[in-house]
Design an enzyme around this catalytic site. Structure first.
Site, PDB file in Angstrom:
ATOM      1  N   LYS A  91       0.872  -1.178   0.000  1.00 58.16           N
ATOM      2  CA  LYS A  91       0.000   0.000   0.000  1.00 58.16           C
ATOM      3  C   LYS A  91       0.909   1.228   0.000  1.00 58.16           C
ATOM      4  O   LYS A  91       1.480   1.615   1.023  1.00 58.16           O
ATOM      5  CB  LYS A  91      -0.909  -0.012   1.246  1.00 58.16           C
ATOM      6  CG  LYS A  91      -1.901   1.141   1.271  1.00 58.16           C
ATOM      7  CD  LYS A  91      -1.334   2.250   2.128  1.00 58.16           C
ATOM      8  CE  LYS A  91      -2.023   3.545   2.205  1.00 58.16           C
ATOM      9  NZ  LYS A  91      -1.805   4.518   1.171  1.00 58.16           N
TER      10      LYS A  91
ATOM     11  N   GLU B 176       9.611   2.395  10.999  1.00 57.86           N
ATOM     12  CA  GLU B 176      10.663   3.397  10.743  1.00 57.86           C
ATOM     13  C   GLU B 176       9.965   4.741  10.738  1.00 57.86           C
ATOM     14  O   GLU B 176       9.193   5.042   9.830  1.00 57.86           O
ATOM     15  CB  GLU B 176      11.350   3.143   9.394  1.00 57.86           C
ATOM     16  CG  GLU B 176      12.155   1.871   9.331  1.00 57.86           C
ATOM     17  CD  GLU B 176      13.343   1.869  10.280  1.00 57.86           C
ATOM     18  OE1 GLU B 176      13.804   2.944  10.682  1.00 57.86           O
ATOM     19  OE2 GLU B 176      13.793   0.770  10.635  1.00 57.86           O
TER      20      GLU B 176
ATOM     21  N   CYS C  44      13.449  11.688   6.309  1.00 57.77           N
ATOM     22  CA  CYS C  44      13.488  11.316   7.729  1.00 57.77           C
ATOM     23  C   CYS C  44      14.860  11.603   8.311  1.00 57.77           C
ATOM     24  O   CYS C  44      15.003  11.845   9.498  1.00 57.77           O
ATOM     25  CB  CYS C  44      13.128   9.845   7.885  1.00 57.77           C
ATOM     26  SG  CYS C  44      14.089   8.806   6.807  1.00 57.77           S
TER      27      CYS C  44
ATOM     28  N   GLU D 221       9.602  17.357  14.754  1.00 60.38           N
ATOM     29  CA  GLU D 221       9.880  17.155  13.334  1.00 60.38           C
ATOM     30  C   GLU D 221       9.010  18.089  12.499  1.00 60.38           C
ATOM     31  O   GLU D 221       7.807  18.165  12.710  1.00 60.38           O
ATOM     32  CB  GLU D 221       9.589  15.697  12.942  1.00 60.38           C
ATOM     33  CG  GLU D 221       9.973  15.412  11.514  1.00 60.38           C
ATOM     34  CD  GLU D 221       9.703  13.979  11.087  1.00 60.38           C
ATOM     35  OE1 GLU D 221       8.597  13.473  11.327  1.00 60.38           O
ATOM     36  OE2 GLU D 221      10.607  13.364  10.491  1.00 60.38           O
TER      37      GLU D 221
HETATM   38  P1  NAP Z   1       2.364   9.156   7.149  1.00 57.52           P
HETATM   39  O1  NAP Z   1       1.349  10.210   7.003  1.00 57.52           O
HETATM   40  O2  NAP Z   1       2.542   8.519   8.481  1.00 57.52           O
HETATM   41  O3  NAP Z   1       2.001   8.046   6.042  1.00 57.52           O
HETATM   42  C1  NAP Z   1       2.818   6.942   5.793  1.00 57.52           C
HETATM   43  C2  NAP Z   1       1.989   5.837   5.167  1.00 57.52           C
HETATM   44  O4  NAP Z   1       1.025   5.390   6.113  1.00 57.52           O
HETATM   45  C3  NAP Z   1       1.184   6.287   3.942  1.00 57.52           C
HETATM   46  O5  NAP Z   1       1.116   5.230   3.026  1.00 57.52           O
HETATM   47  C4  NAP Z   1      -0.188   6.569   4.547  1.00 57.52           C
HETATM   48  O6  NAP Z   1      -1.230   6.499   3.612  1.00 57.52           O
HETATM   49  C5  NAP Z   1      -0.274   5.442   5.543  1.00 57.52           C
HETATM   50  N1  NAP Z   1      -1.255   5.639   6.617  1.00 57.52           N
HETATM   51  C6  NAP Z   1      -1.844   6.801   7.005  1.00 57.52           C
HETATM   52  N2  NAP Z   1      -2.710   6.548   8.013  1.00 57.52           N
HETATM   53  C7  NAP Z   1      -2.669   5.231   8.268  1.00 57.52           C
HETATM   54  C8  NAP Z   1      -3.326   4.382   9.193  1.00 57.52           C
HETATM   55  N3  NAP Z   1      -4.202   4.854  10.079  1.00 57.52           N
HETATM   56  N4  NAP Z   1      -3.043   3.062   9.173  1.00 57.52           N
HETATM   57  C9  NAP Z   1      -2.150   2.565   8.306  1.00 57.52           C
HETATM   58  N5  NAP Z   1      -1.489   3.322   7.389  1.00 57.52           N
HETATM   59  C10 NAP Z   1      -1.740   4.641   7.381  1.00 57.52           C
HETATM   60  O7  NAP Z   1       3.805   9.683   6.722  1.00 57.52           O
HETATM   61  P2  NAP Z   1       4.215  10.482   5.427  1.00 57.52           P
HETATM   62  O8  NAP Z   1       3.687  11.868   5.547  1.00 57.52           O
HETATM   63  O9  NAP Z   1       3.877   9.701   4.202  1.00 57.52           O
HETATM   64  O10 NAP Z   1       5.809  10.481   5.569  1.00 57.52           O
HETATM   65  C11 NAP Z   1       6.481  11.388   6.376  1.00 57.52           C
HETATM   66  C12 NAP Z   1       6.897  10.742   7.693  1.00 57.52           C
HETATM   67  O11 NAP Z   1       7.592   9.537   7.427  1.00 57.52           O
HETATM   68  C13 NAP Z   1       7.868  11.610   8.483  1.00 57.52           C
HETATM   69  O12 NAP Z   1       7.525  11.549   9.836  1.00 57.52           O
HETATM   70  C14 NAP Z   1       9.205  10.936   8.228  1.00 57.52           C
HETATM   71  O13 NAP Z   1      10.169  11.168   9.218  1.00 57.52           O
HETATM   72  C15 NAP Z   1       8.804   9.512   8.160  1.00 57.52           C
HETATM   73  N6  NAP Z   1       9.815   8.720   7.444  1.00 57.52           N
HETATM   74  C16 NAP Z   1      10.613   7.903   8.173  1.00 57.52           C
HETATM   75  C17 NAP Z   1      11.606   7.165   7.538  1.00 57.52           C
HETATM   76  C18 NAP Z   1      12.490   6.245   8.326  1.00 57.52           C
HETATM   77  O14 NAP Z   1      13.080   5.349   7.729  1.00 57.52           O
HETATM   78  N7  NAP Z   1      12.641   6.415   9.630  1.00 57.52           N
HETATM   79  C19 NAP Z   1      11.770   7.268   6.143  1.00 57.52           C
HETATM   80  C20 NAP Z   1      10.931   8.129   5.443  1.00 57.52           C
HETATM   81  C21 NAP Z   1       9.947   8.848   6.096  1.00 57.52           C
HETATM   82  P3  NAP Z   1      -1.748   7.835   2.860  1.00 57.52           P
HETATM   83  O15 NAP Z   1      -0.616   8.339   2.060  1.00 57.52           O
HETATM   84  O16 NAP Z   1      -2.871   7.336   2.053  1.00 57.52           O
HETATM   85  O17 NAP Z   1      -2.163   8.796   3.939  1.00 57.52           O
END
Ligand code: NAP
Length: 495
Positions: free
Chosen positions: A175, A250, A284, A385
């Site tokens: 997904k 992550e 990240c 963040e």
């Molecule tokens: P996000 O809003 O948490 O979304 C990540 C994924 O989770 C998306 O596919 C999202 O779908 C899905 N999602 C949203 N709500 C969910 C739920 N209730 N249950 C299951 N899945 C759900 O994060 P983002 O805005 O895409 O990415 C930014 C964040 O990722 C930042 O905090 C960054 O630090 C972190 N990140 C961490 C790493 C690491 O390796 N530590 C690497 C990259 C990014 P939708 O897109 O459809 O909302």
């Protein structure tokens, strides 16, 4: 009419039963719709999981080197299509072409590394405590892996998860983030072309709260690997506990670069520009905090502001652009809100701090690279963040204070120190609370064969990349073979 893309379930491309679609728009030209993607629901996830379960029966029996050969072929196809993949990625999430090429290259490297692991997949053997007996252990697949990915590395992160999961013999339901469904679609097309059998790889587009959530709650999904925000990661961890899934998280970061008074300042400047404003600060591992020794504080700030004024912000497809747009409206609103917070907290805005809306920027989500100086550790600007082109700078009086400031944070993903003092460099490696430390390098730059992940609230202790990810996607089977021809009782007959 924009092109309609489909889910891939049980070997077939199909729309969602809802008949509804999500738009995928270019953040550099918001009016450009790149494509329409199915707004799937629980029904599509259930169908994909059932297909994955059926396909798993035979995929688990394919020898790992043969699975590896398929992934090697996927890597070869990515090499051929690298430029097209990078261009589509820039269109759908904005980062500049040099970076999206790097993102695809990370996928290629991960495919080739996975192919090699297909011939290793090491496990332990150990001597038996009894005569005429052997003890071995093997890596077995686990079952169905539900993979949920963010938008900032649209090829690299889906590859980090999908390729090791497949190599270990699991079947997959992917997904992808709603902001980057096109790159994930390309990845699945490539895997199909490379020979991944029907049902082994499934792609379900749709909102995280519905599609992602169903994967997490589904009783027949064995593994969840999630990369995204800490807030959603924590909720996933709690929910997945109900069915005792194996979960890799992550999550967020608030990474710092330390610059000591003996550092090569030009090198440190290159590092912070790349770390803070690469991917428009939406990594990240982005450098979000800069800790400057007091002896070089004013000099380095001058150098930084001068260099930032030369950064060209624009469409990532334009070779002149060094910084692309922010991914969407909601992310730009988050950035703006933190700029307001920083001003209200008393931090000193020294460059940027506003959206770019003129000429070439007028129909995209562009934000000027922004720096706050004199930031104090208790400020939200220092602790939270932001995920945008905003850098917070604090002054430190010595090495110990730099380490203390660095560690005063709930996250622990990446860290960096610039110094020519080898003793300080090694102390930093030992004392910085982070999953990754760079010495004389920026906070970003992961290589696929090295473990990647963080400590504290950046995750739950698992790693992506390197060998540990193969441990995550496999289950250990321990085997005892007794060739003594008699009953031998461990712990009893030998004492
Ligand atoms: P996000 O809003 O948490 O979304 C990540 C994924 O989770 C998306 O596919 C999202 O779908 C899905 N999602 C949203 N709500 C969910 C739920 N209730 N249950 C299951 N899945 C759900 O994060 P983002 O805005 O895409 O990415 C930014 C964040 O990722 C930042 O905090 C960054 O630090 C972190 N990140 C961490 C790493 C690491 O390796 N530590 C690497 C990259 C990014 P939708 O897109 O459809 O909302």
């Amino acid at each position: 009419m924009p092109q309609q893309y489909l889910n891939y379930i049980d070997g077939e491309w199909k729309p969602a039963a809802s008949g509804s679609w999500n738009e995928n728009r270019n953040p550099a030209h918001w009016n450009e719709i790149i494509g329409l993607f199915p707004k799937s629901g629980v029904e599509e996830v259930d169908e994909a999981v059932a297909a994955a379960r059926e396909a798993y029966k035979s995929w688990r029996l394919v020898p790992a080197p043969e699975r590896g050969a398929i992934l090697k072929k996927a890597g070869d196809i990515m090499v051929e299509r690298k430029e097209d993949l990078a261009r589509d990625m820039t269109r759908e999430m904005g980062k500049v072409l040099a970076e999206t090429r790097g993102d695809v290259q990370e996928g290629i490297d991960t495919a080739y590394y996975a192919a090699v692991e297909g011939r290793r997949l090491f496990s332990h053997t150990a001597p038996s405590e009894l005569r005429n007996k052997m003890n071995l252990s093997f890596r077995m697949p686990i079952g169905i892996a539900g993979l949920i990915t963010p938008w900032n590395f649209p090829m690299a992160i889906p590859c980090w998860k999908t390729l090791p999961a497949l190599l270990c013999g699991n079947s997959v339901v992917l997904k992808p983030a709603s902001d980057t469904p096109l790159t994930a679609t390309h990845l699945v097309e490539i895997l199909i072309e490379a020979g991944v059998p029907k049902g082994v790889i499934n792609l379900v587009h749709g909102g995280g709260g519905v599609v992602g959530n169903r994967l997490v709650e589904h009783p027949d999904v064995d593994v969840i690997s999630f990369t995204g925000s800490s807030e959603i990661g924590k909720a996933i961890n709690a929910k997945a506990g109900a069915t005792l899934k194996r979960v890799s998280l992550e999550l967020g970061g608030k990474n710092a670069q330390i610059v000591m008074e003996d550092a090569d300042l030009e090198l440190a400047l290159d590092g912070v520009l790349w770390g803070a404003f690469g991917t428009t600060g939406q990594r990240c591992t982005a450098t979000s905090r800069l800790l400057l020794h007091q002896a070089i504080y004013d000099q380095f700030l001058d150098m930084l502001v001068g260099a930032i004024k030369c950064l060209t912000v624009g469409d990532g497809l334009d070779p002149k652009s060094k910084v692309g747009p922010v991914v969407n409206k909601s992310q730009i609103e988050t950035v703006e809100s933190y700029v307001k917070i920083g001003k209200a907290e008393g931090a000193r805005l020294i460059v940027g701090g506003h959206q770019l809306t003129d000429g070439a920027h007028k129909d995209g989500w562009f934000y000027a690279p922004t720096v706050f100086a004199d930031v104090q550790p208790k400020m939200r600007l220092f602790q939270e963040e932001i995920f945008g082109p905003v850098l917070s700078v604090a002054k430190v009086k010595d090495f110990d204070q730099a380490v203390a400031y660095h560690n005063d944070c709930i996250y622990g993903l990446s860290s960096s120190i610039y110094t020519r003092d080898v003793n300080r460099a090694f102390r930093a490696v030992r004392d910085l609370e982070a999953g990754i430390t760079y010495v004389n390098g920026a906070t970003i730059g992961a290589e696929c064969h090295m473990p990647f992940g963080g400590v504290k609230q950046t995750g739950n202790g698992h790693r992506e990349g390197g060998w540990p990810v193969y441990e995550f996607y496999s289950e250990i089977k321990t085997v005892y073979i007794d060739f003594s021809g008699k009953l031998q009782r461990a712990q009893i007959d030998n004492y």
